[in-house]
Enzyme design. Structure first.
Site, mmCIF file in Angstrom:
data_model
loop_
_atom_site.group_PDB
_atom_site.id
_atom_site.type_symbol
_atom_site.label_atom_id
_atom_site.label_comp_id
_atom_site.label_asym_id
_atom_site.label_seq_id
_atom_site.Cartn_x
_atom_site.Cartn_y
_atom_site.Cartn_z
ATOM 1 N N ASN A 1 0.877 -1.174 0.000
ATOM 2 C CA ASN A 1 0.000 0.000 0.000
ATOM 3 C C ASN A 1 0.912 1.222 0.000
ATOM 4 O OD1 ASN A 1 -1.789 2.057 0.482
ATOM 5 N ND2 ASN A 1 -2.210 1.483 2.613
ATOM 6 N N SER B 1 3.433 -2.525 10.160
ATOM 7 C CA SER B 1 4.895 -2.474 10.306
ATOM 8 C C SER B 1 5.591 -3.789 9.918
ATOM 9 C CB SER B 1 5.280 -2.053 11.728
ATOM 10 O OG SER B 1 4.791 -0.750 11.992
ATOM 11 N N GLY C 1 2.333 1.890 10.683
ATOM 12 C CA GLY C 1 3.251 3.026 10.568
ATOM 13 C C GLY C 1 3.946 3.387 11.863
ATOM 14 N N HIS D 1 -9.521 0.903 4.878
ATOM 15 C CA HIS D 1 -8.212 1.068 5.519
ATOM 16 C C HIS D 1 -8.385 1.985 6.740
ATOM 17 C CE1 HIS D 1 -4.101 2.340 6.268
ATOM 18 N NE2 HIS D 1 -3.735 1.227 5.645
ATOM 19 N N GLU E 1 -5.376 -5.454 10.416
ATOM 20 C CA GLU E 1 -4.341 -4.441 10.648
ATOM 21 C C GLU E 1 -4.618 -3.724 11.976
ATOM 22 O OE1 GLU E 1 -2.412 -3.044 6.792
ATOM 23 O OE2 GLU E 1 -4.293 -1.963 6.925
ATOM 24 N N LYS F 1 0.186 4.266 -0.237
ATOM 25 C CA LYS F 1 -0.438 5.458 0.358
ATOM 26 C C LYS F 1 -0.199 6.674 -0.546
ATOM 27 C CE LYS F 1 0.339 3.378 4.828
ATOM 28 N NZ LYS F 1 0.085 3.476 6.242
ATOM 29 N N GLU G 1 -6.802 4.406 7.793
ATOM 30 C CA GLU G 1 -6.652 5.839 7.526
ATOM 31 C C GLU G 1 -7.926 6.415 6.903
ATOM 32 O OE1 GLU G 1 -2.880 5.477 5.511
ATOM 33 O OE2 GLU G 1 -2.030 4.841 7.430
HETATM 34 C C1 PEP Z 1 -0.783 -0.066 5.918
HETATM 35 O O1 PEP Z 1 -0.815 1.098 5.586
HETATM 36 O O2 PEP Z 1 -1.691 -0.831 5.541
HETATM 37 C C2 PEP Z 1 0.334 -0.541 6.722
HETATM 38 C C3 PEP Z 1 0.270 -1.751 7.212
HETATM 39 O O3 PEP Z 1 1.366 0.335 6.922
HETATM 40 P P1 PEP Z 1 2.817 0.008 7.586
HETATM 41 O O4 PEP Z 1 3.296 -1.267 6.968
HETATM 42 O O5 PEP Z 1 3.666 1.175 7.239
HETATM 43 O O6 PEP Z 1 2.583 -0.155 9.043
#
Ligand code: PEP
Length: 250
Positions: free
Chosen positions: A9, A212, A173, A95, A167, A11, A97
């Site tokens: 992803n 992460s 992040g 997601h 997630e 972003k 966000e």
């Molecule tokens: C995400 O945005 O779905 C995500 C898992 O981000 P990160 O791997 O940076 O934690």
């Protein structure tokens, strides 16, 4: 047997030059991982470029979101039908966000999920609890509520053509990954919850972990029985790091 899926992803990141370099850097790792599906979700404005660059490769791609509507007066939105026309296989839905920064409710997400499937895309339904909910021991209840909204709107059968991404918001992040054991417990709970609706779908649905994930922790996560791959944010922006996550899923 569920095929592992490793999805990036991106972003709100990328330039024409970085997109080209990143896709070129993923062509061989994706080709060399024949038992792993590799996909990226670029910002929508790069979809045409990604479609051209991935032609003839093993890399699939998707969008980071989609609108509920096919067309009309919805400034700034992207139609699932257009995303399909641009070659998307997948669309992220819900997601964290989007849930947080765009106030998308479970009901809106269930509608988006329906629209994405109607448009011929595979929804990647993102679910997960906040840190506060995690600390209060509410994780299982939160993911059940998020899943139930989609099941109520679309039926459990809709999950036969979808992917779930667990997630935990506190891991996105932040550099804090759920341990393989914590993640496995939630994945097993999700599968068990779905089993109550339809055992066949529960056994088949791919459940990705996200939060992460990087090369160093991917293998431990992928070694768990109910973790079928990863949705990767930050680490998907570097071809070498993303390649080592793909390697971990082989
Ligand atoms: C995400 O945005 O779905 C995500 C898992 O981000 P990160 O791997 O940076 O934690």
């Amino acid at each position: 047997m569920r095929q592992p899926l490793v999805m990036g992803n991106w972003k709100l990141n990328g330039t024409k030059a970085s997109v080209e370099a990143l896709i070129k850097g993923l062509v061989d790792p994706a080709a060399n991982a024949s038992n792993v599906t590799v996909a990226v979700c670029p910002p929508a404005v790069f979809l045409d470029q990604v479609e051209r660059l991935t032609q003839g490769t093993a890399i699939k791609f998707g969008s980071q979101d989609a609108d509920i509507h096919e067309n009309g007066a919805f400034t700034g939105e992207n139609s699932p039908v257009t995303l399909k026309e641009f070659g998307c296989t997948y669309a992220l839905v819900g997601h964290s966000e989007r849930r947080t920064l765009h106030a998308e409710s479970d009901q809106v997400i269930a509608e988006k999920y329906a629209a994405v499937q109607k448009g011929g895309l595979l929804p990647v339904l993102c679910i997960g609890e906040t840190l506060e909910q995690f600390e209060a021991g509410q994780t299982n209840q939160v993911v059940e509520t998020q899943l139930k909204a989609v099941i109520d709107r679309n039926g459990v059968e809709s999950l036969a053509d979808a992917v779930i991404a667990y997630e935990p918001v506190w891991a996105i992040g932040t550099g804090k990954t759920a341990t393989p054991e914590i993640a496995q417990n939630v994945h097993a709970h999700i599968r068990n919850y779905l089993k109550g609706f339809n055992a066949e779908i529960a056994a088949k649905v791919q459940i990705l972990y996200g939060g992460s994930v990087k090369g160093a922790n991917a293998k431990g996560l992928f070694g768990m029985e109910d973790i079928d791959g990863a949705l990767v944010g930050g680490a998907s922006l570097q071809a070498d790091e993303f390649a080592s996550i793909i390697e971990g899923a082989k």
